[in-house]
Design a protein around this motif. Structure first.
Motif, PDB file in Angstrom:
ATOM      1  N   LYS A 123       6.514  11.479  -2.543  1.00 49.53           N
ATOM      2  CA  LYS A 123       7.453  10.715  -1.719  1.00 49.53           C
ATOM      3  C   LYS A 123       7.171  10.927  -0.229  1.00 49.53           C
ATOM      4  N   GLY A 124       7.168   9.839   0.517  1.00 47.83           N
ATOM      5  CA  GLY A 124       6.940   9.885   1.953  1.00 47.83           C
ATOM      6  C   GLY A 124       5.503   9.658   2.367  1.00 47.83           C
ATOM      7  N   LEU A 125       4.564   9.720   1.421  1.00 51.08           N
ATOM      8  CA  LEU A 125       3.141   9.655   1.775  1.00 51.08           C
ATOM      9  C   LEU A 125       2.564   8.241   1.673  1.00 51.08           C
ATOM     10  N   LYS A 126       3.308   7.312   1.111  1.00 50.95           N
ATOM     11  CA  LYS A 126       2.785   5.951   0.960  1.00 50.95           C
ATOM     12  C   LYS A 126       2.453   5.335   2.318  1.00 50.95           C
ATOM     13  N   LYS A 127       3.269   5.623   3.341  1.00 55.94           N
ATOM     14  CA  LYS A 127       3.030   5.042   4.668  1.00 55.94           C
ATOM     15  C   LYS A 127       1.655   5.413   5.201  1.00 55.94           C
ATOM     16  N   TRP A 128       1.211   6.637   4.937  1.00 59.88           N
ATOM     17  CA  TRP A 128      -0.115   7.075   5.379  1.00 59.88           C
ATOM     18  C   TRP A 128      -1.187   6.172   4.769  1.00 59.88           C
ATOM     19  N   PHE A 129      -1.021   5.824   3.510  1.00 60.70           N
ATOM     20  CA  PHE A 129      -1.986   4.948   2.840  1.00 60.70           C
ATOM     21  C   PHE A 129      -1.895   3.524   3.378  1.00 60.70           C
ATOM     22  N   THR A 130      -0.697   3.030   3.578  1.00 52.06           N
ATOM     23  CA  THR A 130      -0.528   1.687   4.129  1.00 52.06           C
ATOM     24  C   THR A 130      -1.150   1.597   5.515  1.00 52.06           C
ATOM     25  N   ASP A 131      -0.913   2.625   6.329  1.00 56.72           N
ATOM     26  CA  ASP A 131      -1.497   2.647   7.673  1.00 56.72           C
ATOM     27  C   ASP A 131      -3.022   2.747   7.630  1.00 56.72           C
ATOM     28  N   SER A 132      -3.558   3.258   6.521  1.00 54.63           N
ATOM     29  CA  SER A 132      -5.008   3.365   6.355  1.00 54.63           C
ATOM     30  C   SER A 132      -5.610   2.099   5.760  1.00 54.63           C
ATOM     31  N   GLY A 133      -4.782   1.074   5.549  1.00 52.83           N
ATOM     32  CA  GLY A 133      -5.273  -0.187   5.014  1.00 52.83           C
ATOM     33  C   GLY A 133      -5.371  -0.218   3.505  1.00 52.83           C
TER      34      GLY A 133
END
Length: 393
Positions: free
Chosen positions: A184-194
């Protein structure tokens, strides 16, 4: 080959047994406006160090304690062999095969045809910098481009020795259909990485994943199903000095076709207080014998076990008074193995980067002693292997 399958994933939800306390979300810390601000280990077995406290403790240990040790990483250390991958999903075995790719990275081939990659880090350094930070003392056994199939990538937490931005981008390049499962909370890191195909889970949440072949044959499965479960562990997260514990950490279980893997990732088991004694087995010290242990592993074993294979960390534990809350030594590791009811286990989190102060070959030596202490055989139950080596389960 993964592109020949259409993937469907159920929404994250508790799909299997959970403890009564799971709904309390005691690992969440809320901000003033009601949002989740950070995460904590909600057990007496844990100790929460701030970045500054860790820095001060390490500096005191290194320069004033007289107990500091710099591991010798010169060869020979751990043998590295070329991995042998199953190049297709052809079903020719009822067993599950697991290949250690160094540190916490494992590639698991399920007999259903499912292929899972855990905590992939293929860089020379586990660091935000290409020229600074911990450098490999054993070479990587292969490149990401050598992996024939990746259906799912499972990430335990955000530390650089478990989550690598260049490695994730390489996986996306060579395996664009791969699904990522993150705490939880780490999806944004992946989204920001494309990378849009990341599924975020909280502790005790599960998803069911189905791979349906667009052109099935007699030699391959037309439909592959699996359950992926996000489970607790005792650790923390950070990628900078300023974002500690803002994303969750987790252990994971994956089951498919009657075979199951429990991946601890990285975890402590108890918190050992400061001591001048640099002893191999601090469980034997009377003042440390009854320290609280993390109850989550017993819950996982009782509610989700047994598991065919456990991937359990054994390294990066010295100095103990600083690292024991987040890293297990081999005596802790065997306790985790027993609590989680793994039928067999392989050791991870050692042999690649010298991220702590124990000698690089000490973890497997202590693992043998811990097994004997617990009445378990030295080989065949909780094993070590060469980097790149595969074992069947």
């Amino acid at each position: 080959m993964s592109s020949a399958y259409v993937v469907s994933i159920s929404p994250p939800a508790p799909l299997d047994a959970v403890p009564e306390s799971a709904s309390e979300k005691s690992h969440w810390v809320y901000g003033e406006t009601g949002e989740i601000q950070r995460f904590v280990n909600p057990w007496e077995s844990a100790r929460d160090f701030s970045f500054l406290e860790i820095f001060k403790a390490m500096m005191h240990h290194k320069f004033l304690s007289g107990n500091s040790n710099k591991p010798d990483t010169s060869p020979p250390t751990v043998d590295v062999v070329k991995p042998k991958f199953q190049l297709s999903r052809i079903l020719n075995s009822q067993s599950m095969r697991a290949i250690w790719l160094g540190h916490a990275c494992y590639y698991v081939e399920f007999p259903t045809g499912l292929r899972i990659l855990f905590d992939p880090v293929f860089e020379e350094r586990c660091s935000p910098f290409s020229r600074f930070g911990h450098k490999r003392f054993t070479p990587k056994p292969c490149d990401i481009s050598d992996l024939p199939i990746i259906d799912c990538v499972v990430i335990s937490h955000s530390h650089y020795d478990h989550l690598s931005h260049p490695s994730i981008l390489e996986i996306q390049k060579y395996h664009p259909a791969a699904q990522f499962f993150v705490p939880k909370g780490l999806k944004k890191w992946f989204t920001d990485s494309g990378i849009p195909n990341a599924v975020e889970l909280d502790w005790w949440e599960d998803v069911d994943i189905t791979l349906t072949a667009t052109n099935p044959s007699k030699e391959t499965e037309g439909r592959i199903t699996a359950r992926i479960s996000c489970l607790p562990c005792q650790h923390t997260s950070a990628r900078t000095p300023f974002d500690k514990s803002t994303t969750l950490w987790a252990s994971w279980a994956v089951s498919s076709g009657g075979k199951s893997v429990y991946f601890v990732g990285d975890s402590g088991y108890r918190s050992v207080p400061s001591s001048t004694k640099n002893i191999e087995d601090d469980w034997i010290l009377p003042e440390f014998a009854d320290l609280p242990v993390c109850p989550a592993f017993k819950q996982i074993g009782d509610l989700r076990g047994p598991f065919d294979l456990g991937l359990i960390p054994i390294g990066a534990y010295r100095p103990r008074h600083v690292l024991s809350s987040v890293h297990s030594n081999p005596f802790d590791s065997v306790a985790i193995f027993k609590d989680t009811r793994c039928k067999r286990a392989m050791a991870i989190h050692w042999g690649t980067w010298a991220v702590a102060e124990e000698d690089v070959l000490e973890p497997p030596q202590l693992l043998k002693r811990a097994l004997l202490k617990n009445g378990l055989p030295e080989k065949g139950v909780f094993d070590i292997c060469d980097i790149g080596e595969g074992r069947e389960f």
